[in-house]
Every structure is written in structure tokens, then in C-alpha cells.
Design an enzyme around this catalytic site. Structure first.
Site, short mmCIF file in Angstrom:
data_model
loop_
_atom_site.label_atom_id
_atom_site.label_comp_id
_atom_site.label_asym_id
_atom_site.label_seq_id
_atom_site.Cartn_x
_atom_site.Cartn_y
_atom_site.Cartn_z
N CYS A 72 0.82 -1.20 0.00
CA CYS A 72 0.00 0.00 0.00
C CYS A 72 0.86 1.26 0.00
O CYS A 72 2.08 1.20 0.06
CB CYS A 72 -0.89 0.00 1.24
N ALA A 75 3.28 1.64 2.81
CA ALA A 75 4.48 0.84 2.59
C ALA A 75 5.44 1.58 1.66
O ALA A 75 6.66 1.54 1.85
CB ALA A 75 4.13 -0.52 2.02
N ARG A 106 13.13 -4.02 5.96
CA ARG A 106 13.69 -3.74 4.64
C ARG A 106 15.21 -3.72 4.60
O ARG A 106 15.81 -3.51 3.57
CB ARG A 106 13.10 -2.46 4.03
N HIS A 205 5.12 6.28 -2.89
CA HIS A 205 6.40 6.86 -3.29
C HIS A 205 6.19 8.30 -3.75
O HIS A 205 6.90 9.21 -3.35
CB HIS A 205 7.03 6.09 -4.46
#
Lengths: 500, 513
Positions: A72, A75, A106, A205
Site C-alpha cells: 500500500c 508501505a 527492509r 512513493h
């Protein structure tokens, strides 16, 4: 170096037909647009080589109930873009889960004293309760920020990463951020990355990029004298140390990396970025937005590059050097020559063990295309690839990398991926944690290509050696030969080769 | 050049090479604008003080490193314990990617769940269409026998009505009218994963039991294990014990096979789990026992309502907790505890006696889910150890009271403190100000181990950085033996490390301990 091969397009067409036949009509119609087989296009690249076309529909809503692998917007923002900035505290604003599941997953490496001056591997959350949903969470957010200031005074800034409820209950995190930033004289960035926005990580992003533009750039006086060889590395999250294996090469050729976005970064590196001479962008998907903005507003050109595998590293280094002229170009040739023996030794060692092995990829960002040549540098063959959250421009760029007949799958569903892998039976699959175990159960070697399967770095020459070793150890482990009990008929040919 | 083909260095040794150390030092100096080292050191020291601890424990809004997850994770885990059941989580899709990853990282196994993939338009108009299409697609693609629906906080905030939506979807033919689609509302802003487990199991029972007539079969028992990262080892161990006793029992929710499928060339999306026909028949059991009280409060209430006797335990681990569990089973089933189990008990006690000198007086900090913390504190006290800090981020006032009662029941609990609702950043202060010998928790504890130098023993979900522990039981006498051995290994390894220096400390590097 480019391997010459063609994939079994007819088989791949058949597989697509088979999986689509299992969907209800409406879903089959929608999924059909996301699946294709690459064909030789008419377009040619700058060297006159024919490009493949892999036109699929992308960046549209996932179908309910099909087991998409996507994440999503949260994220994409907290997990990818903001999370690695080490001297800021990133608040997972909302209920406890989002921050909990993304906590330390990550592998954005950094150097710092965690909990004192660095905060990447801490889980800060406002842990919303029912009353916060009912009465709003702005007051709580103010208090959260106050408590951060008291207990973590060496933070250099705060970001507020919105989880789903924030946008639904009408909280004004911008007002809170503005107020607290003024009070504390610190950067506080509200990010509207609620998970229901957009169709995947991708919008997260974009929103995160925009929040840097709107809440970081030009907000403080940056005292910095720029040099002529100053560059930013954009879209390298330092997974397993990728950005470090990159930086060492860029410095060796004579460039000065004044900011790394965002692996191992400090806020100062972000603020300083508009002063650099060139933006080098690795993960185009997650950070092209801010590069375009810096180009428009500050006149900084940007350039894509690829540091996976020696062919692309060399090509990229030369392309970058060309931008800076003869001094850097000469040093670049020296650096390429210096690493040549390492490359040769790695290829000599692993090529015979990996030659002709087939690979299917399904990843995010840049990797479904960027790693292809790294595999080919080792004699391996890419038979299928796809993206979780690509846009059309990613698939255009993929045409430069894939061969005729390659199976292409966008936003693949769990069902499709399983059937494709069963049908193709590649020698290796590179994808994520959710895909790892189903694939291995089938007796097919697997590497996680998000987290480097807890290894890495994979960038740069130092990383290529690790990449080659990892692919070898995955494919040539003896365990794959033990799957069949000896009292049952053998289904798989032996594969193992002892380590050297 | 540090890298070579001959001996490939990965991240751990590579970045310690001089080229990289120099590069990183220069990066810090020239580009990071860091705080001066002295200020960082001072702040680091300050966080070790009582003054910092007081501020830390006084936090009212900020949560740092909580030891809990959200409700739908528990619901997805619960659904995985039923025959051919697909979890369908209604709401945003990213959440489902998170649950699946989280479970896979712990179990090193596939974890399947689908989402209704609601986006902005669904936030405005509601997610009915997503439910209708989603159920149809899941049914067609994944061939489930049951679809268990839960919710993300998005669907809860906009108030989607699962019951109505599922009815609607059935009317539209998404799944057959008689297909099993139990559901549970699992808002992430209420409770934690243990509550999500509770309401999902309750949802399944209600789905099968509602309106059915109950005909009690005397002596039969239902067992609900609760959210348990060690379900693979534990459920199998308990079944072995119950089989030894010859008890007629049904595990309600059993993910032990789902999260432990073999590698033989075939991917099993579904494996094991409680058969749906057994769930139906479980209505007629005389009693339902919960292995984890705080995971099943609502479910047990429901079992009570339908007329079953109920009892709950706190993760039966160690000697007395296992005794109590077995005696309760014996009492309900009328089956004696056989000699073989008595022998197992004796062997655990024997092992504890053999090692007691190494365990007596050891101080512990324990954190995790409420029932687990209770269980470990109790076992530690059986070995002569002293629980000093008992912390559950999802602990309630009732849990706190129960814990205090437990600690007061033994002289080894007299210094024990209970921390309900606190997080692991609070634990950091506790460990600095009132240090202990050993920390028991999960993988997140490794940051506490690093900061406070307290050896960590991983015994609870999630365990990401060690492999396969969950395949072995913690419950029962056999489980107790494993916990005992794990604790002892940690103690002996530490002692060996501390005495290994040649010619300096190795006089104490004893061969026999």
C-alpha cells in the site's frame, strides 16, 4: 556482454490462456491486459539493437480476492522512501499493525547509535485506540511529538506517516505538524500516505516525494559549497549495504556523493540535494518524481543508471563519466580496469555452475529489469519477469532488457504465479517472502529479491560477487535432490554441485 | 580491494574492511552533519538513568517498540487452523501483504490470505462491490472449503457491515448459498492480535453452531489453543498426550499442519486444520478448554452460552501448569493420566533437579502475550528463578492482577513487577535500572540484548532471526524440557564466552559444568 537467446513464447501464450480460463469472466477480462509475451519490436535502441515490446496494462487497481502481492501507499512512503532516513523519527500514525509488520524488515543499513541519534530500526507509533478514531487523533499526535522531543532529543526531524484511518476521520496532521515544527524549530513532515490511496506502493512513493518537495526543500538555510563533481544518489535504499557498494565506486571515479536518498541518509543530505550537479537515479519508479522536480526548479539534470552486474556497471559508469568530461572518464576507465580481474574471476568461477539456468522474476521497483543483465553476465537466462507496481514507463524500459518470448506479468496474482512457475519450471525464482516458501515446496530454488534474502549488497562490483555466490548456492544446494523419497519414482533430475 | 571471487565477503565482514570503514567515516564527517560524539555519548548514558526511566514510563501517547500486533493478524492466523480455509480480509490490500509476510517470516512457510483490495472509491461508497467480486474470485481461483472474512481498520472506520455484505454476495451468486463464510469484525484500533484470534474463532463457531440443537456427549472435550507461534510443536505434543490418555477431543483451530507442510515437490496451499464437520460436531462436547485465557475470552463466553462447561489456562508450560491441565482433562473425560505421562513428568523434574544449581536465583525479564508471560514466569519460579520484570503490551488490568497474585504465591516472585500496557522501549529503561540475568521474549528483544547486554532467549512469536524453534513444543512436560534446555544453553554459552580468554580467564573454562 549480452546473451543471445529466445524464450518459448508459444508455451507462455498457452500458460496465459490456461490461467485466464480459471477466472470468472469479468476478472479474466481484466487480468488479460496484465499478461503478455514479449515480442521483437520495431523500435531499436541507440546501438541499433532491436528492442522487445512487452506492453501490458499497469498501475491500475488490483482485483478483489485474487491474492495480489502488492502493498500500500504507507508501505511505499514509510517503508521505502522515508523510513531509511536515519536521524529522523518516523511515526506510524494510526493503529499498531502497519508499523509493527514493517519494523526492521527492509534491511536499510545505516551507521548510528540506535535510539539516540538514529531511529531506523525502532517502531514509533501513536497506537490508535477506539477513542482516537471517535474523537480524532490530532491532540494525541501533538503529545506524541512532545514525548519524542523529550525522550529522543537528538532527532533531527519527524515525519508523520499516515495510516488508513487518518484520512478517513478528517484529522489535520498538517496543522499539527506546522504548529509543532514552529514550537520545536524542527522539520516535521506530514505525509498523506494512507494505505487506501492509489493502487499499490507506488502512489506512496509519489506522495513521499511530494512531501519532501513541500516540507523539506527550501525550508532551512543550507550552508554548503558545491563542487563540480557533486552528485546525489537517488533511489538507493542501502539494502544490505547496496548504497555503500555504490558509493565506493562513484568516489573512486572522482565524484563526490553529497547526498544518498534515502539509505543511510540524514536529513541534511536531503536538504542539501538541490545544490548538487547531477542526480543519479537507481530506483526510477520510487524517486523519479523528485528528480523531475529538481530538474525543473533547480536545473539539476538526472540520469538513470544500473549497478547490477558488470555489464551494466561498466556501461553506467561510462555514461555518468561522459557527463563530467575527460578527467572523470579517464579515472573511470582505470576503475573499470582495476575491477576487471575481480569480475573475470567471479564469472570464471560461477559461469560453469550457472550457465543456461533459467530464471523467473517478480519484484517491485526497478529490479524486474535491472537485475536481468546481472544474471546474463553469469550465463543465466531470464524466462519471465513482472512488476508489483510498475507504470507504463517501466514496461517501456523493460523492453531494453528482455528477449523475445519472455513471459510478462503485471500485478501477478498468487494463482497465476504458481501456475506460471509450475508450467515453466525455471531453475530459479527471484521474488519476495510471500512467494519464497510456496516455490521452494515445489522443489524450485528461490532467492528473495527485495531483501536479498538477508544477504547483500548486490550493487557494485563487490556486490556482484555476492550476487553470483548467492545464486550459485541457491541453485546448487543438495537439498533439492532430496525431495523424492527413494521408494517413490524420481521426478526431478539431480541438480547439486558442491561449493568451491 | 576487499572483495575476491575466492572468498566472497558479504555485508558483515565486507564493510569492516578498511576501504569501507574509511569511506563511512568520511561520509559522516563531510555530509551527515551529525551531533558531536560527546553529545551522543551523554544522551546514551542519560537513557540508562532512573531519571530517564521515570520520563519513559510516564509516556501517555507515544508507543515505541510495542510487543503486540493488530487484530486481523490474529484472525488470519485463526483461519489458517481450519480445513481448506482461505482468509479474506475486507479493506485495504497492503495490510494483507503485511500479515502474510509476518507469518511467513516466523514460520518459514507459505501464508495465504486475500484482500478485497478497497481503494479510495470504496472508502467513499463502501466496499460491497469489492466483497461481491472478491468472494467470487477467491472461490473460483483457490478452491476453498470455507472463506473466513475479517476486516482491516479502513473497512471498520467506514462501517462496512460484513453480515449484510456476505448475504448480498451470496444473493448475487459469488459463492453458493450454503457455502461457509464465517466472519469477524477485527478493527486494528481495538485490542491486539490475541483479540482478533478470539473473535475469528468465535465467528466460526457461531457460524456452525447457531440454531443447532446441542446434544451433549459426555466426556468429550474441545481444545482451543489460542494465537501461538509454537502451534506446530505444541498442538502435536498436546495431541500426543491426549491420545496417550485416550481422551475424545477436538482441537478447534489447529494450524500445526498448515504451518509445517513438507517439501516433496508439491505446494499445498491448504493442509490440515480442524475439519469443518468436526467444528459442527464440537457443539456437542461436554467442555471447551482454552489453552490461553486472554485469547479466548469471548469465545469461551459463547461456549458457555451454548451450554458447555469451560475452563481456561495460561499456556500450560512447566510442571504445575501441565499438571493442572492434565488433571482437568482427566476430570472431564474420566480418563486416568497413564503411567507413561507420569514418567515424562518425572523426567522433567529430574532434569530440573540436575540443573537447579545453575538456575536458582537467576533473575529474569519476560515479555510477550499475556498468557505466555504468565506461563514463563511460573515455570521460571519452579526452577528457583526470579521474574523481575513481567511485561505485556497487550496486558489488561485483569492480567496485571492475576500476574501479581501469581508472583505473590511464591517466595521467588517477591521482587517481581508487572508492566501491563508498556512497550519494549520501557523495558529498555527497566533493564538498565534494574538489570536481570536473562531476557525471555521474541526476536524484537535482540535490540534490548544489544543495548543492555542482557542475553535474550527467544520463546515467543515472532522469531525471525532463528530457525525452526517453533517446530518443537514448549507446552507439556516435553516442552518444559525444551524450555529448560534452552535457558541452560544460554547460561552455559555465556559463561563459556566470559571465560574463554586464553591465560586470562580460562581457569574457569570448565570441561564439566
Amino acid at each position: 556482454m549480452s546473451l543471445d537467446y529466445e524464450n518459448d513464447g508459444a508455451l507462455h501464450e498457452e500458460l496465459i490462456k490456461q490461467v485466464l480460463s480459471q477466472y470468472p469472466d469479468k476478472a479474466a477480462k481484466r487480468r488479460k491486459k496484465h499478461l503478455s509475451v514479449a515480442t521483437n519490436g520495431h523500435e531499436a535502441d541507440e546501438d541499433g539493437e532491436a528492442l522487445s515490446e512487452c506492453s501490458v496494462k499497469s498501475n491500475i487497481k488490483s482485483i478483489p480476492g485474487v491474492m495480489t502481492i502488492r502493498g500500500c501507499a504507507y508501505a511505499g512512503s514509510k517503508g521505502v522512501v522515508w523510513g531509511p532516513i536515519k536521524d529522523m523519527v518516523h511515526i506510524s500514525h494510526g493503529p499498531v499493525g502497519c508499523g509493527q509488520y514493517s519494523w526492521s524488515q527492509r534491511r536499510n543499513y545505516y551507521v548510528g547509535t540506535t535510539g539516540i541519534d538514529s531511529f531506523v530500526t525502532l517502531q514509533f507509533t501513536s497506537d490508535f485506540q477506539e477513542k482516537d478514531i471517535v474523537f480524532g487523533g490530532d491532540k494525541k499526535l501533538e503529545k506524541v511529538i512532545d514525548e519524542i522531543e523529550e525522550l529522543f532529543p537528538l532527532n533531527n526531524g519527524i515525519s508523520v506517516q499516515s495510516e488508513c484511518p487518518i484520512g478517513l476521520i478528517g484529522d489535520d496532521i498538517e496543522a499539527v505538524s506546522r504548529k509543532k515544527a514552529k514550537e520545536n524549530e524542527k522539520t516535521i513532515v506530514p505525509v498523506r500516505c494512507e494505505g487506501f490511496r492509489g493502487v499499490s506502493q507506488s502512489l506512496g512513493h509519489h506522495i513521499a516525494n511530494d512531501s519532501i518537495r513541500d516540507w523539506v526543500f527550501d525550508k532551512t538555510e543550507v550552508e554548503f559549497e558545491a563542487g563540480r563533481y557533486d552528485v546525489n544518489v537517488i533511489g538507493d535504499y542501502n539494502i544490505g549495504g547496496d548504497a555503500w557498494a555504490t558509493r565506493i565506486l562513484l568516489e573512486e571515479v572522482g565524484l563526490r556523493v553529497v547526498g544518498n536518498w534515502s539509505g543511510d541518509a540524514t536529513l541534511a543530505e536531503v536538504e542539501r540535494a538541490p545544490k548538487a550537479k547531477l542526480n543519479l537515479i537507481h530506483c526510477y519508479r520510487s524517486m523519479n518524481y523528485i528528480c523531475r522536480h529538481m530538474e525543473e526548479k533547480y536545473g539539476i539534470p538526472w540520469m538513470e543508471y544500473n549497478f547490477f552486474g558488470p555489464s551494466q556497471i561498466e556501461a553506467s559508469l561510462r555514461k555518468i563519466a561522459k557527463h563530467f568530461g575527460p578527467t572523470i572518464e579517464d579515472r573511470t576507465e582505470a576503475v573499470i580496469a582495476k575491477y576487471r580481474p575481480l569480475v573475470d574471476a567471479v564469472v570464471d568461477k560461477y559461469w560453469p555452475r550457472l550457465e543456461g539456468k533459467t530464471v523467473m522474476l517478480y519484484v517491485g521497483g526497478l529490479r524486474p529489469r535491472h537485475v536481468i543483465t546481472a544474471y546474463e553476465d553469469l550465463g543465466m537466462v531470464i524466462v519471465g519477469t513482472g512488476y508489483e507496481f510498475a507504470h507504463n514507463d517501466d514496461y517501456q524500459r523493460t523492453g531494453h532488457y528482455v528477449k523475445n518470448g519472455t513471459l510478462i506479468y503485471d500485478d501477478v496474482t498468487g494463482y497465476e504465479l504458481e501456475k506460471f512457475i509450475e508450467g515453466v519450471r525455471p531453475d530459479l525464482v527471484g521474488s519476495g517472502i510471500k512467494e519464497k516458501y510456496p516455490v521452494q515446496k515445489m522443489g524450485i530454488p528461490f532467492r528473495q529479491m527485495h531483501s536479498w534474502d538477508y544477504s547483500g549488497p548486490y550493487h557494485g562490483y563487490d556486490g556482484f560477487a555476492i550476487f553470483a555466490r548467492d545464486m550459485d548456492l541457491a541453485i546448487n544446494n543438495p537439498v533439492w535432490d532430496l525431495y523424492d523419497a527413494p521408494w517413490k519414482k524420481k521426478a526431478l533430475p539431480p541438480m547439486a554441485v558442491a561449493a568451491e | 580491494m576487499p572483495q575476491s571471487a575466492e572468498k566472497v565477503l558479504d555485508h558483515a565482514p565486507l564493510f569492516r574492511e578498511p576501504e569501507y570503514s574509511k569511506m563511512l567515516a568520511e561520509k559522516k564527517l563531510n555530509f551527515e552533519c551529525p551531533h558531536p560524539d560527546q553529545i551522543v555519548t551523554d544522551q546514551r548514558e542519560y537513557t540508562k538513568t532512573w531519571e530517564y526511566r521515570d520520563k519513559n514510563l510516564a509516556r501517555e501517547a507515544l508507543v515505541v517498540n510495542p510487543a503486540k500486533a493488530c487484530q486481523p493478524l490474529g484472525a488470519v492466523f485463526a483461519a489458517a487452523g481450519f480445513e481448506r480455509t482461505m482468509s479474506f480480509v475486507h479493506g485495504s490490500q497492503g495490510c494483507v501483504a503485511y500479515y502474510r509476510s509476518h507469518l511467513s517470516r516466523h514460520f518459514k512457510e507459505p501464508s495465504s490470505a486475500v484482500s478485497s483490495s478497497m481503494t479510495e472509491d470504496a472508502a467513499v461508497f463502501g466496499g460491497l462491490k469489492n466483497m461481491v467480486d472478491g468472494l467470487a474470485n477467491t472461490y473460483a481461483l483457490y478452491d476453498p472449503k470455507m472463506i473466513a472474512v475479517s476486516t482491516t481498520c479502513m473497512a471498520e472506520v467506514i462501517g462496512d457491515d460484513l453480515h449484510g455484505f456476505i448475504e448480498n454476495a451470496k444473493n448475487e451468486g459469488s459463492v453458493p448459498a450454503d457455502f461457509d463464510v464465517p466472519f469477524a469484525h477485527t478493527p486494528a484500533f481495538v485490542g491486539s492480535h490475541v483479540d482478533g484470534y478470539d473473535v475469528m474463532v468465535k465467528g466460526v463457531l457461531e457460524h456452525f453452531w447457531k440454531g443447532q440443537e446441542r446434544k451433549e456427549t459426555a466426556g468429550t472435550i474441545n481444545i482451543i489453543p489460542g494465537f501461538d507461534g509454537f502451534c506446530v510443536g505444541n498442538n502435536r505434543e498436546l495431541k500426543r498426550l491426549l491420545d496417550l490418555m485416550g481422551v475424545s477431543y477436538t482441537f478447534i483451530q489447529d494450524a500445526s499442519d498448515q504451518f509445517d507442510t513438507p517439501s516433496d515437490g508439491m505446494y499445498r496451499m491448504y493442509d490440515g486444520g480442524t475439519m469443518l464437520k468436526d467444528v459442527k460436531a464440537a457443539l456437542h462436547a461436554e467442555a471447551t478448554l482454552s489453552l490461553q485465557h486472554y485469547n479466548t475470552r469471548k469465545t469461551l463466553e459463547y461456549c458457555n452460552e451454548v451450554g458447555q462447561a469451560t475452563a481456561s489456562f495460561h499456556y500450560p508450560l512447566g510442571v504445575q501448569a501441565t499438571d493442572e491441565f492434565l488433571m482437568k482433562v482427566s476430570e472431564i473425560s474420566g480418563k486416568d493420566i497413564p503411567t507413561a505421562i507420569g514418567m515424562e513428568r518425572g523426567r522433567l523434574v529430574d532434569a530440573m533437579a540436575d540443573s537447579q544449581a545453575w538456575l536458582h536465583g537467576k533473575k529474569y525479564a519476560i515479555y510477550g502475550d499475556p498468557d505466555f508471560v504468565y506461563a514463563v514466569a511460573r515455570f521460571v519460579m519452579e526452577t528457583g528463578g526470579e521474574p523481575i520484570h513481567c511485561l505485556a503490551t497487550n496486558g489488561t488490568p485483569a492480567w496485571e492482577a492475576e500476574m501479581k497474585e501469581l508472583l505473590q504465591s511464591s517466595p521467588f516472585g517477591k521482587d517481581g513487577q508487572v508492566w501491563a500496557g508498556k512497550d519494549l522501549w520501557a523495558m529498555r529503561s527497566l533493564l538498565f535500572t534494574e538489570p536481570v540475568d536473562l531476557l525471555i521474549g521474541n526476536s524484537y528483544g535482540k535490540y534490548l540484548e544489544r543495548d543492555t547486554d542482557t542475553p535474550l532467549i527467544r520463546l515467543m512469536f515472532p522469531i525471525f532471526d532463528r530457525h525452526h524453534h517453533h517446530r518443537f513444543p514448549l507446552m507439556g512436560y516435553q516442552g518444559g524440557l525444551r524450555v529448560l534446555t534452552t535457558i541452560l544453553d544460554k547460561i552455559f554459552d555465556k559463561l563459556d564466552r566470559e571465560t574463554i580468554k586464553v591465560g586470562v580467564t580460562d581457569y574457569s573454562y570448565d570441561l564439566t559444568r
